[in-house]
Enzyme design. Sequence first.
Site, short mmCIF file in Angstrom:
data_model
loop_
_atom_site.label_atom_id
_atom_site.label_comp_id
_atom_site.label_asym_id
_atom_site.label_seq_id
_atom_site.Cartn_x
_atom_site.Cartn_y
_atom_site.Cartn_z
N LYS A 45 1.05 -1.11 -0.17
CA LYS A 45 0.27 0.27 -0.11
C LYS A 45 0.99 1.01 -0.33
CE LYS A 45 -1.99 2.43 2.13
NZ LYS A 45 -1.83 4.64 1.47
N GLU A 50 9.80 1.39 10.60
CA GLU A 50 10.53 2.54 10.66
C GLU A 50 10.40 4.19 10.24
OE1 GLU A 50 12.60 0.78 6.65
OE2 GLU A 50 13.57 -0.44 7.75
N CYS A 61 13.86 11.14 6.98
CA CYS A 61 13.71 10.45 8.32
C CYS A 61 14.63 10.56 9.17
CB CYS A 61 12.56 8.56 8.31
SG CYS A 61 14.04 7.72 7.46
N GLU A 69 8.80 16.30 15.64
CA GLU A 69 9.33 15.85 14.28
C GLU A 69 8.70 16.74 12.80
OE1 GLU A 69 7.68 12.61 11.50
OE2 GLU A 69 9.81 12.24 10.98
P1 NAD Z 1 1.79 8.17 7.72
O1 NAD Z 1 2.26 7.35 8.82
O2 NAD Z 1 1.22 8.96 7.63
O3 NAD Z 1 1.99 6.83 6.02
C1 NAD Z 1 2.72 5.99 5.73
C2 NAD Z 1 1.68 5.26 5.28
O4 NAD Z 1 0.84 4.30 6.29
C3 NAD Z 1 1.05 5.87 3.82
O5 NAD Z 1 0.95 4.41 2.95
C4 NAD Z 1 -0.33 6.24 4.62
O6 NAD Z 1 -1.14 6.12 4.01
C5 NAD Z 1 0.08 4.55 5.56
N1 NAD Z 1 -1.04 5.12 6.82
C6 NAD Z 1 -1.52 6.07 7.39
N2 NAD Z 1 -2.47 5.56 8.20
C7 NAD Z 1 -2.80 4.02 9.10
C8 NAD Z 1 -3.42 3.60 9.27
N3 NAD Z 1 -4.26 3.92 10.22
N4 NAD Z 1 -3.23 2.06 9.00
C9 NAD Z 1 -2.98 1.80 8.05
N5 NAD Z 1 -2.36 2.53 7.16
C10 NAD Z 1 -1.57 3.79 7.59
O7 NAD Z 1 3.53 8.51 7.31
P2 NAD Z 1 3.73 10.24 5.33
O8 NAD Z 1 3.31 11.25 6.57
O9 NAD Z 1 3.38 9.35 4.63
O10 NAD Z 1 5.54 9.73 6.22
C11 NAD Z 1 6.36 10.66 6.95
C12 NAD Z 1 6.49 9.56 7.84
O11 NAD Z 1 7.46 8.93 7.97
C13 NAD Z 1 6.93 11.14 8.74
O12 NAD Z 1 7.29 10.48 10.20
C14 NAD Z 1 9.12 10.17 8.77
O13 NAD Z 1 9.56 10.15 9.55
C15 NAD Z 1 8.37 8.91 8.39
N6 NAD Z 1 9.74 7.94 7.72
C16 NAD Z 1 10.50 7.58 8.56
C17 NAD Z 1 11.96 6.31 7.54
C18 NAD Z 1 12.25 5.75 8.82
O14 NAD Z 1 13.33 4.61 8.11
N7 NAD Z 1 12.30 6.05 10.04
C19 NAD Z 1 12.00 6.08 6.60
C20 NAD Z 1 10.89 7.55 5.94
C21 NAD Z 1 9.33 7.86 6.61
#
Ligand code: NAD
Length: 488
Positions: free
Chosen positions: A180, A256, A290, A392
């Site tokens: 997804k 992550e 991230c 963040e």
């Molecule tokens: P997000 O958590 O909003 O979304 C990530 C994914 O999860 C998307 O595909 C979204 O549709 C899905 N999602 C959202 N709510 C959900 C739920 N309740 N159930 C299942 N799926 C759900 O994150 P974002 O805004 O897309 O990305 C930014 C974040 O990702 C930042 O916090 C960043 O630090 C983190 N990030 C971490 C790493 C790492 O390796 N640690 C790498 C990249 C990004």
Amino acid sequence: MPVNRVPVRNFVDGLFVDGPSSFDKVSPVDGVVVADVHLADSVLVDRAVQAARRALNGPWGATGVPERVALLRRVADGIEERFDDFVEAEVRDTGKPASLARQLDVGRAVVNFRQFADTVSSEGLDSFLTELPDGRRALNYAVRKPLGVLAVVVPWNLPLLLLTWKVAPALACGNAVVVKPSEETPSTATLLAEVMAAAGVPAGVYNVVHGYGASSAGEYLTTHPDIDGVTFTGESSTGSAIMRAVAPRVRPVSFELGGKNAAVVFADADLDATIQGLGRSVFTNTGQVCLCTERVYVERPVFEAVADGLTAFARGLVLGDPYEASTTTGPLISQAHRAKVSSYLDLAVEAGAEVLAGGGIPDLGADLNRGAWIEPTLWTGLDNTARVVREEVFGPVAALVPFESEDEAVRLANDSPYGLASAVWTTNLQRGHRVAQQMRVGMSWVNTWYLRDLRSPFGGVGLSGIGREGGRHSMAFYTEPTNVSVQL
Ligand code: NAD
């Protein structure tokens, strides 16, 4: 800039499928609708999970490592053959500079498949010759089996890189996946389906469902009763929601999550190299990595020099058309994300920050002003109690804070609920090791940033995640070992 509005479909059981409805994907560069994304409802998500289960129970479940290694290599070759298509799709969704998409996102996707082909070919499992005090002897050895049908849920910042970082080891270990992608970046996961099919990946092994998170495809997938595990990259709060979703069925997760990463600059650092490194670590991908630094602790004697150098770096960044060679910096991913980052710009000023660079929304002309642009921003005058220094932001921002001693630097850097990455800048090698080891993070760099070896453990502590991926750490998550004990 390509402006065609392209259809983006789900990929289920080896076929591209429309959803019952669709939504507009808007370019963050200029607000133009660039894609028509087919939403997967719960029925389609269920079909994808069932297709993955059938694949796992069929011939795919019996493939050997050499066969899967060959397949992964063909997928890597397939991405390379369509490299420009992937770059264009990634730029269309994210607005990032094409040069960055080439070097970071698509380049790494190719490497991810090759790296995990190497890893799975070379990694063994434990075996012991057991000798008990009563004289019995046995050979104990473990065999590795796939974890099963995996939900792969990924964010928008490095869409293809982060997706393939999980899909490559999952397939290397013989799993079947339903992915997804983020609603903001649906395109490259879909293009990868074409490459997978052309490479000979059997139907049902790689499925893509599109949609949002809560009450949409993300939640339908992670709450599905027939998934065997979730590998997720995204916000810490989403990770928490996914943990609750899988808790009743006790499924493993690999998370992550977010970061609020610190850099620590000592007075003995090579300042020119440090400022270049810091600049990269704060502003790469418009601060939407991230691993990006959002807190910079600087030893007092060089505070002004570092602040001046980093300010010059920020002012030298070029915002604009992703296909212009001179562009260094793209927009934020969306208007919604810009509203969030802007609110932090306001909070910083309310908390008494002095703005060294940026601090607002740039004027880039009529077309681009419809996009989600923001100025690269630096602050001083804040401490660890300010919300912008604790939470963040996930944008091109950093707060510079002075320190007096090594102990204080370690204390300030570790004063965070997150624990993803850190960077230490010093020419004192012993201090570099000493401080890097004391950081409460998953990854600590010395005199560099985001220099990765894909065999090393990647992940975070605290709010930054659960588990490690990379090399044999990925093998550990994506497999279930069975131990066999044979009396000799
Ligand atoms: P997000 O958590 O909003 O979304 C990530 C994914 O999860 C998307 O595909 C979204 O549709 C899905 N999602 C959202 N709510 C959900 C739920 N309740 N159930 C299942 N799926 C759900 O994150 P974002 O805004 O897309 O990305 C930014 C974040 O990702 C930042 O916090 C960043 O630090 C983190 N990030 C971490 C790493 C790492 O390796 N640690 C790498 C990249 C990004």
